[in-house]
Every structure is written in structure tokens, then in C-alpha cells.
Design an enzyme around this catalytic site. Structure first.
Site, PDB file in Angstrom:
ATOM      1  N   GLU A   1       0.807  -1.219   0.000  1.00 21.55           N
ATOM      2  CA  GLU A   1       0.000   0.000   0.000  1.00 21.55           C
ATOM      3  C   GLU A   1       0.846   1.278   0.000  1.00 21.55           C
ATOM      4  OE1 GLU A   1      -4.180  -1.422   1.892  1.00 21.55           O
ATOM      5  OE2 GLU A   1      -2.559  -1.115   3.341  1.00 21.55           O
TER       6      GLU A   1
ATOM      7  N   GLU B   1      -4.792  -9.956  -0.090  1.00 22.90           N
ATOM      8  CA  GLU B   1      -5.630  -9.828   1.100  1.00 22.90           C
ATOM      9  C   GLU B   1      -7.077 -10.052   0.674  1.00 22.90           C
ATOM     10  OE1 GLU B   1      -5.134  -6.178   3.290  1.00 22.90           O
ATOM     11  OE2 GLU B   1      -2.947  -6.238   3.098  1.00 22.90           O
TER      12      GLU B   1
END
Length: 932
Positions: free
Chosen positions: A409, A475
Site C-alpha cells: 500500500e 488480502e
């Protein structure tokens, strides 16, 4: 002389740090520096005294290394997920920058003469400088990466050396370490003094590939020597390449060969796993076999020690994963302790090894007036490139690592491309992952987070998308609170499309820190330590509770990913599919059990031929069990179980690997109920009562789960008034042989309601309730739940026939087996760190609730019901902050649901599919109540 602390805000990766190298099991002498150090915490860099040359630490405290100072009585933990707890103005950090000084005096062994003395740190958060005998040695960044310093010219064998380490909570490195976890500081991994002989190797790179039964091996070393692998009868020079017939390494069959690099200066011991990672036609393979990642994201965490894990903690994690059928770990979001990787080699887990990098708080793209993300900022380039270099070099010899990951991220930027190039330059044998490369510009694997099953299927079906790279969900299945739901939908997509190669549940464990609040022990989350900026219980989103107890979500995942599929084949037999990657079923034994209304009426072994990977067989039921199908018994289920025939390194013989249930009888139609109107049913302002049952009323509300709260679903429900409905008796009286009560349940102010008709009929030993519900007015589209709640004197034991033993909802029912179960009311509760709706048992046939006053039996008449039994109200549950806030009283609250909305995974994931929503519509429920 005043200390120069400019390194705290220096963009460089360090000063006087030795080049990165592999983590080795070698003959170097080692002096562990674990244990108590003298310690002092200053509130800021400016307040840290210039006395590191002063040997007097008499006024200091002590602290254990490894450890975090916030968990050792100094300062307090703080949790954020995305936002930085300081202003975004790199390289600057707050003046209030807690600074911890560690001091320890050691004697350098006399027999280290002639060796290079190196001080090695495995992990220090966040930036630190090393002083030895009052002299500054150097400083380093990269909290979850090792750092080594050469002390040879500063120490003398046989003499004492005073080691002082100044650690800063914040540094410019904190801008690239914005991982979703507690901010915890200090020397949290081991520190060792090493004696490196000049003639001994300090870096070794094992290259071990496999193809068609043959292993190819080359071992590079910075000091030439001889490689010996006794089991393979190999002896050859470092740098040479040899071949041999070998068994390959995989997660299912983690075959390792012991080897050694022998030199004049000492040996380096090797654990060699032969395996080849390749990508072909959009599919990632290991040794030519497609890998399906049944994985988890794993933070390092312990409720008392934070990230300072012991080797036992690491082993506990690996054993739990193996026992669960988990085959892969993404090391979110930093390289783990190297011992964990050795365990993955030994026990068999595929690893995505992730660099110590996340900049989530900057957002993903530069939007003026925002600063550029560090991955776009050339000032950070050298540090980021060095971070991946250190990661790859430290961990390059682990067979378990099959993918490198650049970080998490961080948006996109040229620094990431430079990191990719370095990783591929050092080690071209492994693919490289990075999820925020959303168009797959330079990565080797296409990755997303939390894409719904339909989106995954779209990618799987179209090879033109994203360069036809293998696709994984790095994820998904966000395991926060009650959930995750809908996991089976993902598994079906993964099985259908070869390119969709599974994913990694977020995440492994709840990060609840054990502490005491108001005299009660709780697991703390964000805000519990007085943080003004925090992200609440978002840190508790694991498959395990903080004490490593499996949650219901863990049990659901175990069932969804189990390596065998056991179902009815449609022809009166059982169908068994082997979903292993490389193993056949010869290591398993199969048993069968038949239960009639939960009572065992037959069991035994089930002869099953050895099933090759990917193959399916149909197995006839033993004749003696087939007869039970026609014996006129009540509801009858056959359960087939596959278990380990012999003990393994990770589980005992008899450990259950997979199971499946098949119903043998045909469900019978409900018989019409006849009787008369009961005389003891009364309807009052609080609800309907009879016998020990008090205040029965329609219930439409549940204590919001995290998947309700975070995406705003619960707020929408509140706007519809579902949390504060009121009840009005419209009419009551005898009608058509039953006592009929008509009620209207509605919120204040709004123009909608639910009209319920309760028809009570007296039968032998009790009453039958026929409940019908019809929505009225401008009613909401979706209800949290629909059922009845009533009160009983305190219940001591609950027995039920239905699904269990753990909670199950409409989208988390794969792990629920039909059977007869018994539990206390306390045992029926699931202790989520933040209390919320829990404990529901879907599809209950009957339940017996035993109190001191007797036993109430509730039985479904036709339609099954959901069972929830608690010693507190839904309001109590909803308003509690921690499990310890819930205290039982003298009343037990029972809810019998017609249906309930699913739990989903929307706290950080896709919305709940319409299929799993409880749509407002006419509904009914029939129940028989009897007492004993």
C-alpha cells in the site's frame, strides 16, 4: 561534546553498516546479548543527555531485550491503521520524539583474538545509533531488518566493552513504516556479538532447482570451500553446479537435505530444498504443479510481548497453520524473524516475503497539495532500494520463500521499479509481487485486495487482462470480529479458473494487547491507551484471538480450504476429490459414522482407494450402514472423516484433515397441529408470557458486528429505527381453537411496522406457536434479523440438535456439522475482542434449556430456527467495549430466529451479496414448547 542527532531525519539507510548478507547457521562464535540492559527513556531527542560515554547508569532502570519499551513500563502503545500519528513533512519528525538509551557492558572473549568482532541487531524500531566505549560506531534504519557493525578496532579480546544503543521512536524511516499495527519501539529482536574469522565464509547463496526427478545444485560463497551433501553422496566445490536424483520440496512435502559448506575457517550448515518456481500460461507453478494459495497474512504478534516473539511463539503459529490446512503465509508487511522462515522450510509453508515498507498514510497517488508518496520521492530511493536488497540477501536461502514482495500500500512510483530491478538482479529465480501495481506494469504476479468473487471470476476468465499473469488476492476475507463470511464463493472461483490462484486471509491474529482496565483484564485495542489518533479495534481482525485460540472464522476457513472434498455423488455413494497439490491420500485413513437425531447408531472404517492429486472417486457405503437408511429412524446423517493415519511433525495420528456429511433419510412433512387454546398465555406491555417464558416479542435487531459497523450498514439500520422498535398489542383472544395475539412492532417517528400474528395452541405437555409476520408501510429493504426473543430464569445448560458445535450464520456454515451438542450458556458465547452479535446456531431442530426451575424444550415444527442463548441483553452486548464488560445476571435471554442477515466481510471488503441479506418480506415460524 553534544551528540549529533541529525541521522534521525537523514534519508540515508544508515552509516557504517556492513553490507547485507544471508542469515547463516555457521561456526562463528556468538555472544548473545539477550536479557536485561540498563535503560533510560527521555521524552525527546533534545532531552536525551549527552552522557553515553559516562559508565555510571546507577539512576537508570532496566529493560529486557528483546522487547518493546511501551510494554515494559515506559510510555504507552498506540494503534493506527492508515494515518500517521505525526504531521506529514518528511524528513521531519516531532520534537517530542521519545528516545530510549540501552547500555550493557560485556567482556569480549579472550579467544576471539584475530577474529572480526561484529555486533548484529535483528530488529530495532525505529532508528538507532550504536556507541561502543563512548565512540559512535554508526546508525541504521529499517526496523524489521538486520543491521551489523564492525567493532574490531574498538574492542579488545579479554577486555570489557560498553555498548550503548540510542533508539528513537520516530525517524524519517517512520514515513515508510506505516504498517497496520501497534506503534511499538525498542530493540525487539535479538542482539548478538559475533566473531567472524577472516578465513570463514560470511555469505552463502544456495541455488537448488528441480525438474523431472533431478535436482540441480550450486552454492556460491564469499570464501571458497567444499559443499558436502551426504544423503546425496555429493561433494563439490563452491561455485560449481551438480545434479542428482532428489525428492522435491513443496509445502505439502517439505523435503530438505542437510548439507554443509566446509572451509578452513569453519563450516556453514545448510537445509537444502530443491524446487523450481515458474510461471507459464498464466499459472504459477512449483515443480510444475499449480499452486493454490490457501494462505494468511501474518503479523508478528503476542498479547504480552508485541512483536518480540519467542521461538515457541513462532512454532505455535506454524503448527496451527499446518493443522488448519493453511499452506502459505504472506509476511505482512515486513520480513519476519528469520527463525520463522526456517520453520516454514521445515514444516512446509509457501512464503511471500515482504519488504519492510508501507506508506499508506500518503494515499496512493499524488494529489496537490499532497506531498509525493515516498515511493515517488527520489530522496527515499536509496533507503527503499537498500531495504529490498537487505530482505533478499537475508532470506535468499529459504526454500519456503517462493515470491518476493516489494511492500504494501504505497501507491506507484519509480522507486518501486528500482526495487523490483534489484530483487531480480540478486535473485532471478523467484517472481516479484506488489499489489499496487494495478496495471501489472512491472510485477510478475497480478494482485488485488478484497475483490469480490465475481470480479475474481472476470479476471480468471479473460487471459487478455493484466498480461495473463497469475492472479492472487494478497488480502481477502477480512477476519474482523464475526466473520469472514462468503469464503466458499471464493474457493469455487479458485477451483474453476486456473489463473485464480487463491489468496491470503487478512489476517492471522487479533492484535489485542493484554492489559487491565478498571481492575479487569482485557485485550486492548486502539484508544484504550489514551491515544487521541487511533483506529479502534481495526487492529483486531484475525482468525485467531490474541491468545491464539481459533475463532469461528478460523474454523470456517479450515473447512473451506480442506484438501479433500467429500460429498454425495448423487448415486447413493460418497464422492471424494483429492485437492492436494502433490500428495495422494495414502497418508490418510477414512472413517464413517451414522447418527440418528444426533445419536450414533453405526460407525467404522471406510475402505477408500488411494486417490491421486486432482482425482475423484466414488465409494460405496458399507452395507451395514446402508441398511440404516431404511430403518425408519428419525433424521439420520452419515459423516465421513479423513484423518492422519500416522503422526506427522505437525499433528498426532488421528488429526482430522477433512470431513463431509450426507443426509440419509428423506425429510418428512410437518403434521398439522390440533388442540385447544391454552389458558396461561398472556400478552402485556413487554411481550407475551407463559410458564417460565417471559416477555416474548418480535426481535429485528442485533448488536452490530464489525462488518455491519464499518461500512455504515448499522447506521442505515438505525436510520430505519430498527434498534429501537416498540411493540403494541393490537388484539388478543381465542380464535379458531387457538389463543391469538396480534401485535405491531414499529419504530417511533417512522411510518412502517411489522404486524405479527401469534397463534398459541395447547398440546400434550406444552404449546405450539404458529407465528406469521407481515411488513406494513414504508418498511426497510433489509433486516438484521427476524425472530422472537424471550427471557427465562438463569439457564445452566443448553442441549440442541442442529448445527454446531460453533456458531454459524447463513454465510459461515461450512464448518457447522449437524449433530447433538451440549454447552453451558457461557460456552455458547464467542469472545470477540470488541463485543458484538455472536453465538448463533443456524438450522436448529430442537433445543433443551435447563434451569434450576426445570427444562424448556423448543422444537421446530417444519421450518428450522436459529438459536442464540445469552446471559445479557442485546443492548448490553452492543454497548460493551470489551468482553469483561459483560456480566451475567439472573436472567437468560433466548432468541429464536426465522432468519438473520449474513456476516460477510465488509469491514474491509466487498458488500454483502443480496443472497445473504434478510429481505423484509412475509415470514413464518412454528415452534413447540414443552417443559419438564
Amino acid at each position: 561534546m553534544t551528540h549529533d542527532h541529525s541521522y534521525v531525519e537523514d534519508f540515508a539507510p544508515g552509516a557504517n553498516v556492513l553490507p547485507p548478507r544471508a542469515w547463516l547457521d555457521d561456526d562463528s562464535a556468538k555472544l548473545p546479548l539477550t536479557g536485561d540492559w540498563n535503560f533510560r527513556l527521555s521524552p525527546s531527542v533534545a532531552d536525551a543527555p549527552d552522557d553515553l560515554k559516562d559508565p555510571d547508569t546507577s539512576g537508570w532502570g532496566t529493560i529486557a531485550v528483546p522487547g518493546h519499551w511501551q510494554l515494559s513500563g515506559y510510555g504507552a502503545p498506540a494503534y493506527t491503521n492508515v494515518v500517521y500519528p505525526f504531521p506529514l513533512e518528511p524528513p521531519f519528525v516531532p520534537t517530542d520524539n521519545p528516545t530510549g538509551d540501552y547500555v550493557r557492558t560485556v567482556t569480549i572473549p579472550a579467544d576471539w583474538a584475530g577474529a572480526r568482532v561484529v555486533l548484529r541487531f535483528e530488529g530495532v524500531d525505529s532508528r538507532f545509533a550504536v556507541h561502543v566505549n563512548g565512540e559512535l560506531v554508526g546508525w541504521s534504519a529499517g526496523s524489521r531488518l538486520p543491521s551489523e557493525f564492525d567493532l574490531t578496532d574498538l574492542v579488545a579480546p579479554g577486555k570489557e566493552a560498553r555498548i550503548a544503543v540510542r533508539v528513537h521512536q520516530w525517524s524519517v524511516g517512520s514515513y515508510v513504516e506505516d504498517q497496520d499495527m501497534w506503534w511499538l519501539s525498542g530493540i525487539f529482536r535479538e542482539v548478538n556479538l559475533l566473531a567472524l574469522k577472516p578465513s570463514a565464509p560470511t555469505d552463502v547463496f544456495v541455488h537448488a532447482s528441480y525438474a523431472d526427478g533431478t535436482g540441480t545444485l550450486k552454492v556460491d560463497a564469499d570464501v571458497a570451500g567444499t559443499v558436502v551433501v551426504p544423503e546425496l553422496d555429493l561433494e563439490f566445490a563452491t561455485g560449481d553446479e551438480v545434479t542428482a536424483a532428489v525428492e522435491p520440496w513443496s509445502a505439502e512435502s517439505p523435503r530438505l537435505y542437510d548439507g554443509v559448506v566446509r572451509t578452513e575457517g569453519g563450516d556453514v550448515r545448510l537445509r537444502i530444498g530443491f524446487r523450481t518456481v515458474a510461471i507459464a500460461d498464466g499459472v504459477l507453478t512449483v515443480n510444475g504443479n499449480r499452486v493454490l494459495f490457501n494462505g494468511v497474512n501474518r503479523h508478528e504478534f503476542h498479547p504480552d510481548r508485541g512483536r518480540a516473539l519467542t521461538e515457541q511463539d513462532m512454532l505455535d503459529d506454524v503448527l496451527l497453520m499446518k493443522q488448519a490446512g493453511i499452506n502459505a503465509v504472506r509476511t505482512s508487511h515486513y520480513p519476519p524473524h528469520p527463525h520463522f522462515l526456517s520453520l516454514c522450510d521445515e514444516y512446509g509453508l509457501y512464503v511471500i516475503d515482504e519488504c519492510d515498507l508501507e506508506t499508506h498514510g500518503f494515499g496512493y497517488e499524488p494529489e496537490p497539495p499532497k506531498l509525493p508518496n515516498p515511493v515517488m520521492d527520489p530522496r527515499f530511493r536509496d533507503d527503499l532500494v537498500e531495504r529490498i536488497r537487505r530482505t533478499v540477501h537475508r532470506d535468499k536461502n529459504h526454500a519456503s520463500i517462493i515470491i518476493w514482495s516489494l511492500g504494501n500500500e504505497c501507491g506507484m512510483g519509480e522507486n518501486l521499479k528500482a526495487m523490483y530491478d534489484v530483487a531480480k538482479e540478486i535473485d532471478p529465480s523467484r517472481p516479484v509481487h506488489y499489489e499496487r501495481d494495478t496495471e501489472a506494469e512491472f510485477v510478475d504476479i497480478y494482485s488485488r485486495m478484497y475483490t469480490d468473487p465475481a470480479g475474481c471470476a472476470e479476471i480468471g476468465a479473460d487471459p487478455e487482462l493484466y498480461r495473463n499473469l497469475p492472479f492472487i488476492l494478497c488480502e481477502y476475507g477480512h477476519a474482523m470480529g464475526n466473520g469472514p463470511g462468503g469464503l466458499l464463493d471464493y474457493r469455487e472461483v479458485f477451483d474453476k479458473y486456473p489463473r485464480c490462484q487463491g489468496g491470503f486471509i487478512w489476517e492471522w491474529i487479533d492484535h489485542g494487547l493484554r492489559t487491565t482496565i478498571d481492575g479487569r483484564e482485557v485485550y486492548a485495542y486502539g484508544g484504550d491507551f489514551g491515544e487521541t489518533i487511533h483506529d479502534g479495534n481495526f487492529v483486531c481482525d484475525g482468525l485467531l484471538f490474541p491468545d491464539r485460540t481459533p475463532s469461528p472464522g478460523m474454523l470456517e476457513y479450515i473447512k473451506v480450504i480442506e484438501p479433500l472434498r467429500i460429498v454425495a455423488d448423487g448415486n447413493g455413494a460418497v464422492s471424494i476429490t483429492n485437492r492436494y497439490e502433490v500428495l495422494d491420500t495414502s497418508h490418510l485413513r477414512f472413517t464413517v459414522r451414522v447418527e440418528a437425531e444426533g445419536e450414533v447408531v453405526g460407525d467404522g472404517g471406510l475402505p477408500v482407494p488411494v486417490i491421486a492429486p486432482g482425482e475423484t472417486v466414488s465409494v460405496e457405503f458399507p452395507p451395514a450402514l446402508v441398511k440404516l437408511r431404511d430403518a425408519g429412524r428419525p433424521e439420520t446423517w452419515l459423516t465421513v472423516t479423513a484423518e492422519l493415519a500416522e503422526a506427522t511433525s505437525w499433528a498426532e495420528a488421528g488429526h482430522r484433515v477433512a470431513w463431509g456429511q450426507i443426509r440419509l433419510d428423506e425429510p418428512a412433512a410437518a403434521e398439522p397441529v390440533t388442540g385447544s387454546a391454552p389458558t396461561d398465555v398472556t400478552a402485556g406491555v413487554d411481550g407475551i408470557s407463559f410458564g417460565d417464558v417471559r416477555n416474548a416479542r418480535l426481535d429485528v435487531w442485533r448488536a452490530p458486528i464489525d462488518n455491519d459497523a464499518n461500512p455504515g450498514v448499522a447506521n442505515a439500520w438505525r436510520q430505519e429505527g430498527l434498534h429501537r422498535v416498540q411493540h403494541r398489542i393490537v388484539s388478543q383472544g381465542e380464535r379458531d381453537g387457538a389463543w391469538e395475539v396480534v401485535a405491531r412492532t414499529a419504530p417511533p417517528q417512522l411510518q412502517w411496522g411489522l404486524v405479527s400474528t401469534w397463534r398459541w395452541t395447547a398440546v400434550d405437555g406444552g404449546v405450539v406457536l404458529d407465528l406469521s409476520v407481515v411488513p406494513d408501510g414504508l418498511f426497510p429493504e433489509v433486516l438484521p434479523r427476524l425472530g422472537i426473543t424471550f427471557e427465562l430464569p438463569k439457564v445452566e445448560q443448553v442441549e440442541w440438535f442442529g448445527t454446531g458445535p460453533n456458531e454459524a450464520y447463513v454465510d459461515t456454515r461450512e464448518a457447522a456439522a449437524v449433530g447433538r451438542y451440549s454447552a453451558t450458556v457461557a460456552e455458547l458465547q464467542t469472545p470477540y475482542v470488541r463485543p458484538q452479535e455472536n453465538g448463533h446456531r443456524i438450522d436448529t431442530r430442537w433445543a433443551a434449556l435447563t434451569a434450576s426451575t426445570g427444562t424448556l424444550r423448543v422444537e421446530a415444527v417444519g421450518t428450522l430456527f436459529g438459536l442464540t442463548v445469552r446471559d445479557w441483553t442485546t443492548h448490553d452486548l452492543e454497548t460493551a467495549s470489551h468482553t469483561a464488560d459483560l456480566t451475567p445476571g439472573d436472567t437468560t435471554y433466548v432468541t429464536l430466529d426465522i432468519a438473520q442477515t449474513g456476516v460477510g466481510t465488509a469491514a474491509c471488503g466487498p458488500k454483502l451479496p443480496d443472497r445473504d441479506k434478510l429481505k423484509t418480506a412475509p415470514a413464518s415460524l412454528s415452534l413447540r414448547f414443552t417443559t419438564a
